[in-house]
Write an enzyme that holds these catalytic residues in place. Structure first.
Site, PDB file in Angstrom:
ATOM      1  N   CYS A   1       0.955   2.904   3.336  1.00 40.31           N
ATOM      2  CA  CYS A   1       1.682   2.480   4.174  1.00 40.31           C
ATOM      3  C   CYS A   1       3.146   2.688   4.075  1.00 40.31           C
ATOM      4  O   CYS A   1       3.736   2.773   4.976  1.00 40.31           O
ATOM      5  CB  CYS A   1       1.342   0.992   4.383  1.00 40.31           C
ATOM      6  SG  CYS A   1      -0.145   0.491   4.702  1.00 40.31           S
TER       7      CYS A   1
ATOM      8  N   CYS B   1       0.641  -1.172   0.035  1.00 39.70           N
ATOM      9  CA  CYS B   1      -0.052   0.075  -0.168  1.00 39.70           C
ATOM     10  C   CYS B   1       0.889   1.368   0.189  1.00 39.70           C
ATOM     11  O   CYS B   1       1.744   1.213   0.929  1.00 39.70           O
ATOM     12  CB  CYS B   1      -0.904  -0.059   1.093  1.00 39.70           C
ATOM     13  SG  CYS B   1      -1.794   1.500   1.452  1.00 39.70           S
TER      14      CYS B   1
END
Length: 229
Positions: free
Chosen positions: A88, A85
């Site tokens: 992230c 992600c």
């Protein structure tokens, strides 16, 4: 039937239905952008974290209790929602920017992931300057595991986070589980306890790096001065 004889009645009825549907959609959008329907996090007890089983990511993995990470020097730990992600990865880079100051404090930086998919962890490592371990039972994402499903894509905060990360040059992929929300912990050595517990409330709700650093400064190391670098 009267409404067939008077088209204006039919038109007004259709307008009323359309207005009602539009109002319902607007209300749903408003509610989706409040915290009313978000799962409330349950704070983790130190004993809960200490007993979590983690694995190293080597060819022959070693299983150990999570308390080894902070037992002597304390630790900053990121529970990664999904390594691929881009949100992230942005948060990982923020935490990694603290590494020189954490090193000065003698506080290590770690991350845990909930699964190992392909080269996702390897591809995540350029963004994260610490050791990464596997939490197969997803305990760091509890005690009450929370998910954000497709409601996240109608939240204005999530879209703001998307654009912030995109503008920062971050990119990612869709590999792996990404609905279970992550977080960041700062844990003191021994029984000092949990000094900071940040629980992601929506996609891209990253921790404030200054809060992490302030919490890390409260750590009382139990490593003798002669053993410190």
């Amino acid at each position: 039937m009267s409404f067939l004889q008077d088209p204006s009645v039919f038109t007004m009825g259709m307008w009323s239905i359309g207005a009602g549907a539009l109002g319902a959609a607007a209300l749903a959008l408003f509610l989706a952008n409040t915290d009313m329907f978000l799962s409330k996090p349950k704070k983790a007890a130190l004993e809960y974290l200490e007993d979590i089983d983690l694995k190293t990511l080597e060819k022959e993995p070693r299983t150990f209790k999570a308390k080894e990470l902070w037992e002597k020097s304390g630790a900053v730990i990121m529970a990664v929602r999904r390594p691929g992600c881009f949100l992230c990865r942005e948060e990982a880079m923020d935490l990694s920017s603290l590494k020189p100051k954490l090193d000065d404090l003698g506080v290590p930086l770690y991350a845990v992931v909930k699964e190992k998919v392909g080269t996702e962890v390897k591809d995540f490592q350029p963004y994260f300057k610490g050791d990464i371990f596997l939490d197969e039972k997803k305990k760091f994402y509890g005690p009450q595991r929370r998910k954000m499903m497709f409601m996240g894509f109608v939240r204005l905060g999530v879209w703001y986070n998307f654009f912030r990360a995109w503008n920062g040059g971050f990119s990612g992929n869709l590999e792996g589980e990404g609905f279970i929300l992550g977080g960041v912990f700062v844990v003191g050595p021994g029984k000092q306890g949990i000094l900071l517990e940040h629980r992601e409330k929506e996609f891209g709700d990253k921790v404030n790096p200054l809060s992490v650093l302030e919490a890390a400064k409260k750590i009382k190391s139990q490593v003798p001065a002669s053993e410190k670098k």
